[in-house]
Each structure stands twice: as structure tokens, then as C-alpha cells.
Design an enzyme around this catalytic site. Structure first.
Site, short mmCIF file in Angstrom:
data_model
loop_
_atom_site.label_atom_id
_atom_site.label_comp_id
_atom_site.label_asym_id
_atom_site.label_seq_id
_atom_site.Cartn_x
_atom_site.Cartn_y
_atom_site.Cartn_z
N CYS A 60 0.86 -1.19 0.00
CA CYS A 60 0.00 0.00 0.00
C CYS A 60 0.89 1.24 0.00
CB CYS A 60 -0.88 -0.05 1.24
SG CYS A 60 -1.80 1.43 1.62
N HIS A 61 0.33 2.39 -0.40
CA HIS A 61 1.11 3.63 -0.37
C HIS A 61 1.56 4.00 1.05
CE1 HIS A 61 0.07 4.57 -4.60
NE2 HIS A 61 1.15 5.30 -4.52
N THR A 62 0.83 3.54 2.06
CA THR A 62 1.26 3.79 3.43
C THR A 62 2.57 3.07 3.72
OG1 THR A 62 -1.03 4.04 4.15
CG2 THR A 62 0.60 3.62 5.87
N HIS A 83 1.09 -4.25 6.02
CA HIS A 83 -0.13 -4.30 6.82
C HIS A 83 -1.33 -4.86 6.06
CE1 HIS A 83 -0.43 -0.49 4.67
NE2 HIS A 83 -1.73 -0.47 4.91
N GLU A 84 -1.12 -5.29 4.82
CA GLU A 84 -2.20 -5.88 4.02
C GLU A 84 -1.83 -7.33 3.75
OE1 GLU A 84 -4.49 -2.92 0.99
OE2 GLU A 84 -3.22 -4.41 0.05
N CYS A 113 -10.94 -4.09 20.21
CA CYS A 113 -10.88 -4.96 21.40
C CYS A 113 -12.25 -5.46 21.80
CB CYS A 113 -10.22 -4.22 22.56
SG CYS A 113 -11.26 -2.95 23.34
N CYS A 116 -13.82 -1.63 25.11
CA CYS A 116 -13.69 -0.22 25.51
C CYS A 116 -14.92 0.58 25.07
CB CYS A 116 -12.42 0.39 24.92
SG CYS A 116 -12.46 0.61 23.13
N CYS A 119 -15.20 0.92 21.22
CA CYS A 119 -15.68 -0.26 20.52
C CYS A 119 -17.17 -0.49 20.75
CB CYS A 119 -14.89 -1.49 20.95
SG CYS A 119 -13.19 -1.55 20.32
N CYS A 127 -10.61 2.22 18.35
CA CYS A 127 -10.50 1.47 19.60
C CYS A 127 -9.56 2.26 20.52
CB CYS A 127 -9.95 0.08 19.34
SG CYS A 127 -9.60 -0.91 20.82
N ARG A 131 -6.29 1.24 18.10
CA ARG A 131 -6.51 2.00 16.88
C ARG A 131 -5.19 2.18 16.13
NH1 ARG A 131 -8.30 7.83 18.96
NH2 ARG A 131 -9.52 6.53 20.37
N CYS A 192 -6.79 -3.51 4.07
CA CYS A 192 -6.63 -2.06 3.99
C CYS A 192 -7.37 -1.47 2.80
CB CYS A 192 -5.15 -1.68 3.93
SG CYS A 192 -4.85 0.10 3.82
N ARG A 387 -2.29 -3.15 -6.83
CA ARG A 387 -1.81 -4.01 -5.77
C ARG A 387 -0.95 -5.11 -6.39
NH1 ARG A 387 -2.67 -0.47 -2.87
NH2 ARG A 387 -3.74 -0.46 -0.86
#
Length: 394
Positions: A60-62, A83-84, A113, A116, A119, A127, A131, A192, A387
Site C-alpha cells: 500500500c502507499h502507506t 499491513h495488508e 478490542c 472499551c 468499541c 478502539c 486504533r 486495507c 496491488r
């Protein structure tokens, strides 16, 4: 064949459960430095954690922004990005009762979670503890990493996930169990990009039938917005990008009109106002550029236009608006993970994708073995891929 599976492909974690696993990981040692394929020691999961064998991961670009070190909060090294992804639970830690070895899962950077106040609220998908947080570089349970070099140096985590590795350890709040019949190859996109874009159209903006939409930036997230808007019955979907090759893919995902800002002598928002009789109902900013954000905002119709921010803005520049420009009825909102609550709402979205409601295959433009991760990053930087799916299984 990986030791997690028997010779006939049957899942069997007996060889690895409770032990440190030595596996291949793409380690980054500094901003912009090459990915180094190294043997990484991965600890067993601790309380309320799971260890996952990653089978597929994408870029991803992130990830690209973090690799470049564009955000100060993301400068912790050595680090395992990514993260994907999608994979199979290899083992679970103490207290984990709703997941088990062999479950098919996808990691989520914006955890849930379930306990909380955030959530439990219907007003947010954030979260309190899990988060999205680029400052976080270790596990929630004890503040320590689960990754180590062979000589005992810690390797830091990324966005609650760290998927550029054959095995990763995740907080239970950051893992979503999905239907075991789902194709993990496609499901990785729900970690993502596709969820963020489709969710922004469905949940954040709540795009209505017959409405008009402008999307600034036609990467995977922007095109997922287009797909979401199309499925909601938007009558006009305008795509804005400086890469004309994105227009070809855009047509397949619902975009009806295209604008290349390089071809214009006037601001984009003026052109859109003329095309739509005053502006679109919804605009989506997917670039992370403040000047583009201003154009997206003013491309919406005064009185009721809504702009959704999806791009990651790494620049220290503040919002490019005078407060009085918000008094004409236009609204501006940010969206994290498409406002999906990951653990409670994503499984249903995954089922919709399994039934073909969203065509995930259109977002996968390239596939490479994990060892060619640097090549995959180059494809993204060159604007040639949406992707690129990396295969970690043998």
C-alpha cells in the site's frame, strides 16, 4: 513445503507451537534503505496474541511512505513493514478462546478490542488501545517486540501488523477470522485498500442512488471508492488523476468521466462545477496532498457537499481552508479504514466479496514471490500497479 504443513498439505503446527520460529523477513534498516531478506527470530504469542503464517501480502502507499521515512512517527529501525495480508493462525497465546490454530485470518491495522467505550459505540470504529498508531512499535501486552535478529537485536513492529515476514505475531484485537472457504489470495486486500475505499463510499459518505461523486487519486483506494459508489447506484463518478493509464482500469470499476489536471488551464473544481451543475454531492481525496484536498472540497456542491479525506497527509502543512469557507454548507470528514469495525463488520464484508459483490481480482495487477518485494515497491512508485500481491507460501 513449510513445516507447518504435512507432505500432503494438511495443517499441522506441532513442530512450531510454543517455539521460537526462524523465518524469512524483509527487514528495513533505515529510511529508503533496501529491503534485506534476513532470518528473523519470531517469538511465540503471549497473552491475548496469535502467531500467523502469512501466505499473501500486498503493498500500500502507506508502506511506501513509511519505507521512505516521510512521517517522523514511522522512523523506528530496524523494522518489518507491511499491513495488508492474509494467512493461517499457527498458534494462540493465553486467553485466546475465539480463535484457534488453522483459522483463516486477515490482520487489521485498526484493531477492535470489543470492550472499551469506543468499541461499544456505534459512532466510531476506533478502539481506545488498538486504533491505528504509527508511533507504536511493539506489542500492547508488554511493550516488547516479538521479532529479533539472529544475534538478539530487536526488530520493531509496524501498524499493529508487520506482514512482510513469513510469520508475524498480532494482538488478538488486530486479527479478523474469515470463512475458511474464502480465497486468501483475494482476502488480503480487505486488510486495507479495498475496505477503506468501499467503506468510505458505503459507511462514511453513505453515497445515495443517483448521486454524483468525484474521486481525486485513482490508486487502489480511489478505485475502491469508485466500486463502492457504483454499487450504491451513483449516476456519475468522476475520476481525477495525472496518470492516464489509471483511466483504463477506472472504467471497469464504475468511473464515468475522467479528468487529467495536467490537461487543464483552470482549476479542477471549476471544470467539475460546469460538468455537474454546481458540483458533486460527494468527493473523496485519496492523494494526501493538501492542494488536492482544497480542489476536492470545492468540487462539491455548496449547501450539501461532503468531502471525505482518505489520503495520508505526511506534510506538516495545516488544512488549506479559511474557517469561513466552511460556512457554505460543504462538510469535510476523515475516514479511517472506511469506518468499518474490523472484527465485527469485516467478516460480513468478506462474505459479500466471496459472493462476487466486489470484484477483488480487478485490484490485483501484479503477482510476485516474496523475495521480489523491492521490485513490487518499484512498480508502485512507477504508477504501474494497484496491488502487487506477494506470495510467501512455497
Amino acid at each position: 513445503m513449510d513445516s507447518l504443513f504435512t507432505a500432503n498439505g494438511k495443517f499441522n503446527p506441532n513442530e512450531t507451537r510454543g517455539k521460537v520460529i526462524s523465518c524469512k523477513g524483509a527487514v528495513v534498516w533505515g529510511p529508503g534503505q533496501p529491503f534485506v531478506m534476513e532470518k528473523v527470530q519470531v517469538d511465540p504469542p503471549q497473552k491475548m496474541e496469535v502467531r500467523v503464517k502469512i501466505l499473501f501480502t500486498s503493498i500500500c502507499h502507506t508502506d511506501l511512505s513509511a519505507w521512505k521515512g516521510e512521517n517522523e512517527a514511522q522512523r523506528a529501525y530496524p523494522r518489518i513493514l507491511g499491513h495488508e495480508a492474509a494467512g493461517i493462525i499457527e498458534s494462540v497465546g493465553e486467553g485466546v478462546v475465539d480463535m484457534k490454530e488453522g483459522d483463516h485470518v486477515i490482520p487489521i491495522f485498526n484493531g477492535e478490542c470489543g470492550d472499551c467505550a469506543y468499541c461499544k459505540s456505534e459512532k466510531t470504529n476506533l478502539c481506545q488501545r488498538f486504533r491505528v498508531n504509527p508511533m507504536k512499535v511493539a506489542m500492547e501486552n508488554d511493550g516488547k517486540t516479538r521479532f529479533w535478529t539472529l544475534d538478539g537485536r530487536p526488530i520493531y513492529h509496524f501498524l499493529n501488523t508487520s506482514t512482510f515476514i513469513e510469520y508475524t505475531v498480532l494482538d488478538l484485537a488486530c486479527v479478523v477470522k474469515i470463512d475458511p472457504h474464502a480465497h486468501l489470495r483475494n482476502m488480503s486486500l480487505l486488510s486495507c485498500g479495498v475496505s477503506t475505499g468501499v467503506g468510505a463510499a458505503w459507511k462514511t459518505a453513505n453515497v445515495q442512488t443517483g448521486s454524483s461523486v468525484a474521486i481525486f487519486g485513482l490508486g487502489a483506494v480511489g478505485l475502491a471508492v469508485a466500486e463502492g459508489a457504483r454499487l450504491r447506484g451513483a449516476s456519475r463518478i468522476i475520476g481525477i488523476d495525472i496518470n492516464p493509464s489509471k483511466f483504463i482500469k477506472g472504467k471497469l470499476l464504475g468511473i464515468t468521466d475522467f479528468i487529467n489536471p495536467k490537461d487543464l488551464e483552470r482549476p479542477v473544481h471549476e471544470i467539475i462545477a460546469e460538468m455537474t451543475g454546481g458540483g458533486v454531492d460527494y468527493s473523496f481525496e485519496c492523494t494526501g496532498d493538501s492542494a488536492v484536498l482544497r480542489e476536492a472540497f470545492f468540487s462539491t456542491h455548496d449547501g450539501w457537499g461532503l468531502t471525505v479525506i482518505l489520503g495520508v497527509h505526511t506534510s506538516p502543512k495545516m488544512l488549506p481552508f479559511h474557517p469561513m469557507e466552511l460556512f457554505d454548507g460543504r462538510k469535510l470528514v476523515g475516514s479511517v479504514f472506511g469506518d468499518f469495525k474490523g472484527k465485527t463488520q469485516l467478516p460480513h464484508f468478506a462474505e459479500q466479496c466471496m459472493r462476487g459483490k466486489v470484484n477483488l481480482d480487478e485490484f490485483i495487477t501484479h503477482e510476485l514471490p516474496f523475495t521480489k518485494i523491492s521490485e513490487a515497491f518499484q512498480l508502485l512508485m512507477d504508477g504501474k500497479s494497484l496491488r502487487c500481491l506477494l506470495h510467501l507460501s512455497d
